[in-house]
Write a protein that holds these residues in place. Structure first.
Motif, PDB file in Angstrom:
ATOM      1  N   LEU A  75     -11.996  85.817  -6.906  1.00 17.96           N
ATOM      2  CA  LEU A  75     -12.859  86.159  -8.010  1.00 17.96           C
ATOM      3  C   LEU A  75     -14.596  86.330  -7.581  1.00 17.96           C
ATOM      4  CD1 LEU A  75     -11.728  85.082 -10.908  1.00 17.96           C
ATOM      5  CD2 LEU A  75     -10.094  86.484  -8.988  1.00 17.96           C
ATOM      6  N   ARG A  76     -15.060  87.767  -7.808  1.00 15.33           N
ATOM      7  CA  ARG A  76     -14.272  88.869  -8.757  1.00 15.33           C
ATOM      8  C   ARG A  76     -13.687  89.657  -7.503  1.00 15.33           C
ATOM      9  NH1 ARG A  76     -18.570  92.745 -11.136  1.00 15.33           N
ATOM     10  NH2 ARG A  76     -19.461  91.640  -9.316  1.00 15.33           N
ATOM     11  N   ALA A  77     -14.505  89.711  -6.789  1.00 15.50           N
ATOM     12  CA  ALA A  77     -14.201  91.650  -5.280  1.00 15.50           C
ATOM     13  C   ALA A  77     -12.810  91.031  -4.667  1.00 15.50           C
ATOM     14  CB  ALA A  77     -14.944  91.024  -4.420  1.00 15.50           C
ATOM     15  N   GLY A  80     -22.507  96.803   1.305  1.00 20.65           N
ATOM     16  CA  GLY A  80     -22.870  95.747  -0.185  1.00 20.65           C
ATOM     17  C   GLY A  80     -22.676  95.999  -0.441  1.00 20.65           C
ATOM     18  N   ASP A  81     -22.827  94.600  -1.872  1.00 16.03           N
ATOM     19  CA  ASP A  81     -21.976  94.336  -2.862  1.00 16.03           C
ATOM     20  C   ASP A  81     -20.488  94.427  -3.295  1.00 16.03           C
ATOM     21  OD1 ASP A  81     -23.358  91.718  -4.951  1.00 16.03           O
ATOM     22  OD2 ASP A  81     -21.624  92.277  -5.445  1.00 16.03           O
ATOM     23  N   ALA A  82     -19.866  94.047  -2.155  1.00 14.60           N
ATOM     24  CA  ALA A  82     -18.273  94.546  -2.691  1.00 14.60           C
ATOM     25  C   ALA A  82     -17.634  94.295  -4.453  1.00 14.60           C
ATOM     26  CB  ALA A  82     -17.219  94.026  -1.874  1.00 14.60           C
ATOM     27  N   GLY A  83     -17.796  92.971  -5.038  1.00 10.87           N
ATOM     28  CA  GLY A  83     -17.782  93.414  -6.377  1.00 10.87           C
ATOM     29  C   GLY A  83     -18.659  94.732  -7.281  1.00 10.87           C
ATOM     30  N   ASP A  84     -19.629  94.556  -6.804  1.00 15.56           N
ATOM     31  CA  ASP A  84     -20.748  95.828  -7.826  1.00 15.56           C
ATOM     32  C   ASP A  84     -19.568  96.998  -7.378  1.00 15.56           C
ATOM     33  OD1 ASP A  84     -21.852  93.980  -9.024  1.00 15.56           O
ATOM     34  OD2 ASP A  84     -23.669  94.093  -7.683  1.00 15.56           O
TER      35      ASP A  84
HETATM   36 MG   LIG Z   1     -21.162  90.024  -5.746  1.00 16.30          MG
END
Ligand SMILES: [Mg+2]
Ligand SMILES: O=P(O)(O)OC[C@H]1O[C@H](OP(=O)(O)OP(=O)(O)O)[C@H](O)[C@@H]1O
Ligand SMILES: O=c1cc[nH]c(=O)[nH]1
Length: 209
Positions: free
Chosen positions: A78-80, A199-203
């Motif tokens: 979690l999260r991504a 970049g940020d996978a989750g975001d």
């Molecule tokens: Mg993240």
């Protein structure tokens, strides 16, 4: 020593290009991650064990193969990692799904576990951990620790983009865990982000930035 498999199938590589593109919005990003996870699941299941059974065709009896019923579980970090689960389940719908909650402290880059829930029959299952990013490798190593601590024996790690540092971290600590990736990138930057990465996978998956 963990083996590293780079899935260079043209469809995977094509879709990964648009996943990397900063102009790809949340909806399309999510769809592409889902599609690539399905394609990667197709590749990762290539070695799944088969057994022969007899089947009656309209013409005669045939000896033919079916999956040997090896139990499988998918575990997103979690999260991504959640973004890859449905894509894998498209091909392996009977798999159970466990969850490991980890986030990377932005200062120390060390993983902090906040959740773990696995199928009850851990020792009988093969596991595929999924997470789009393998950066320093801290989260992956910790997730594998967490699974092993609960009795998991056969674990694979699957991600979209890996940095060399992350691959080495898994190989150093968990040499029995093979790594399946769509791309091996160049390096990490000073903030522990993969370069060139995505970049940020989750975001990007959840639209939180
Ligand atoms: Mg993240
Ligand atoms: O290899 P590492 O250096 O540990 O970095 C990789 C981890 O960082 C990201 O998660 P993040 O901490 O951003 O949490 P999130 O999925 O909740 O956004 C990513 O999804 C991995 O889990
Ligand atoms: O590049 C990176 C590194 C860690 N986590 C991400 O989401 N992206």
């Amino acid at each position: 020593m963990s083996k590293v498999y780079v899935f260079d199938h043209p469809l995977i590589q094509h879709k990964l290009t648009y996943i990397r593109d900063k102009n790809t919005g949340t909806k399309e990003f999510r769809e592409l991650v889902d599609e690539v996870a399905t394609l990667m699941a197709f590749e990762i299941t290539r070695e799944m064990p088969l057994e022969e059974i007899e089947v009656e065709t309209p013409v005669t009896t045939a000896k033919s193969k079916v999956l040997s019923g090896k139990k499988l579980a998918i575990v997103p970090i979690l999260r991504a990692g959640i973004g890859m689960v449905d894509g894998v389940l498209n091909l392996i719908p009977a798999a159970k799904v466990g969850h490991i909650g980890l986030y990377r402290d932005p200062e120390t880059l060390k993983p902090i576990e906040y959740y773990a829930k696995l199928p009850a029959d851990v020792e009988e299952r093969d596991f595929i951990i999924v997470d789009p990013m393998l950066a320093t490798g801290g989260s992956a190593v910790e997730a594998i620790n967490s699974l092993k601590k609960r009795g998991a024996k056969n674990i694979k790690f699957m991600c979209l983009i890996a940095a060399p540092e992350g691959v080495e971290a898994i190989q150093k600590v968990h040499g029995d865990v093979d790594i399946y990736i769509a791309a091996l990138d160049e390096k990490l930057n000073d903030h522990g982000y993969i370069v060139p990465g995505l970049g940020d996978a989750g975001d990007r998956l959840f639209g939180t930035k």
